[in-house]
Design an enzyme around this catalytic site. Sequence first.
Site, PDB file in Angstrom:
ATOM      1  N   GLY A  45       3.660  15.209  37.184  1.00 58.05           N
ATOM      2  CA  GLY A  45       3.699  16.419  37.995  1.00 58.05           C
ATOM      3  C   GLY A  45       4.095  16.178  39.429  1.00 58.05           C
TER       4      GLY A  45
ATOM      5  CG  PHE B 200       7.238  22.071  31.845  1.00 60.29           C
ATOM      6  CD1 PHE B 200       6.104  21.472  32.383  1.00 60.29           C
ATOM      7  CD2 PHE B 200       7.294  22.249  30.467  1.00 60.29           C
ATOM      8  CE1 PHE B 200       5.044  21.067  31.573  1.00 60.29           C
ATOM      9  CE2 PHE B 200       6.247  21.842  29.639  1.00 60.29           C
ATOM     10  CZ  PHE B 200       5.126  21.261  30.191  1.00 60.29           C
TER      11      PHE B 200
ATOM     12  CE1 TYR C 280       0.049  16.362  42.741  1.00 62.35           C
ATOM     13  CE2 TYR C 280       0.852  16.621  40.519  1.00 62.35           C
ATOM     14  CZ  TYR C 280       0.969  16.876  41.866  1.00 62.35           C
ATOM     15  OH  TYR C 280       2.015  17.636  42.333  1.00 62.35           O
TER      16      TYR C 280
ATOM     17  CG  ASN D 159       4.254  14.595  30.751  1.00 62.91           C
ATOM     18  OD1 ASN D 159       4.718  15.643  30.318  1.00 62.91           O
ATOM     19  ND2 ASN D 159       2.957  14.353  30.775  1.00 62.91           N
TER      20      ASN D 159
ATOM     21  N   GLY E 225      -8.368  19.218  39.560  1.00 65.88           N
ATOM     22  CA  GLY E 225      -9.276  18.787  40.612  1.00 65.88           C
ATOM     23  C   GLY E 225     -10.721  18.777  40.166  1.00 65.88           C
TER      24      GLY E 225
ATOM     25  CG  ASP F 250       9.037  10.961  41.023  1.00 68.38           C
ATOM     26  OD1 ASP F 250       9.963  11.785  41.157  1.00 68.38           O
ATOM     27  OD2 ASP F 250       9.206   9.730  41.094  1.00 68.38           O
TER      28      ASP F 250
ATOM     29  CB  SER G  21       1.824  22.625  30.563  1.00 68.93           C
ATOM     30  OG  SER G  21       2.033  23.568  31.608  1.00 68.93           O
TER      31      SER G  21
ATOM     32  CG  MET H 185       4.052  23.631  39.507  1.00 66.63           C
ATOM     33  SD  MET H 185       4.453  24.334  41.117  1.00 66.63           S
ATOM     34  CE  MET H 185       5.939  23.419  41.505  1.00 66.63           C
TER      35      MET H 185
END
Length: 376
Positions: A75, A127, A334, A155, A284, A77, A191, A125
């Site tokens: 996610g 993808f 992340y 990924n 998180g 890079d 996702s 986002m």
Amino acid sequence: MDIYKFAISPLLFNVVKTDPEWLHQQTIRSFSWLSQTPTSWANQRLQKSLSLYDSHLEQKLFGLNFPNPVGLAAGFDKDGVAAGIWSNLGFGFAELGTVTFHAQPGNPRPRLFRLPLDKAALNRMGFNNLGAAAMATRLVQEKQESTNLIPIGINLGKSKVTPLEEAAQDYLDSFRLLKDLGDYFVVNVSSPNTPGLRSLQDASMLSAILNLLQQENTTHKPIFVKIAPDLDWVAIAEIISLAKTYNLAGIIATNTTIRRDGLKTQVINQTGKSPQEEAGGISGEPLRDRSTEVIRFIWQQTQGEIPIIGVGGIFSPEDAWEKITAGASLIQVYTGWIYEGPLMVRRILEGLLSKLEQNGFNSIREAVGLEIKSKK
């Protein structure tokens, strides 16, 4: 003093209220430049300040050497533009993507939100990436420019334009372009931000994808599946069974959650709406306990036979140790890295070394699943 954690991060998150996606884009551009100049003074300084090498943290798993167990989660890079920099930032491995066969813009902005009160992020986002062919071109160039010191994973996701019934071929097309350029691969079917994607976690749908990939996988690259934290135990058990059937290298637990319970954030400033009204996945701290529960369940069901990469809510050495002792051989960060800053990886590694010493262990591998082993 950690200037990022105590000064820069609070300023960006609470005072300036910088758009998170814009800030991410600027950061990845800087890392991309550093990745293309591997011998620069800046890279040498980064490596000296942020990296920690100790044989007690090394592991060899599924044929790959990991200098330490802390990796960068997918996610950050998405297009592999900074693949050569991650070892200098202290990571023991890094996962690029999510990448899809077809280039796609992702969902409309705004689509990335910080929830500082919860030490969390909400993203939808979708993808957004330049496509598998563009990543392949970039990674070929990267291999010519530098030698990676850490394993690099890729990924893989389903293109939004591809119908669900053609998903297996879509994953296969991406894998064919990238199979010689990644050290391991991840089938992302978890996702919440691509319509219908999570339905691919169903045993019959996932089986079709894994079957095609393993038929193509003549060089025996390690393949993982990344699962959602919102699955029930029966569904997770079915995926464990598939992992055994198709000889997967392991399971990544977990992706973001669609649950919103327990959040302190009432209103997201960018939209004026509550998190409950906004689509997307939460990462998180709110994810920490559930992801650990899933790791623990997988370990118990497999007795440690299937390696687990644990991800979700890791901010401290204690968080990392909890994931490892629950059964994770490796961990990924992340959101915690965004909040805690670049020194977080080194802090976690130092903390893990202290935990090993306290327990009289010579290797991090001895700690994997310790919580369950000690109850026997």
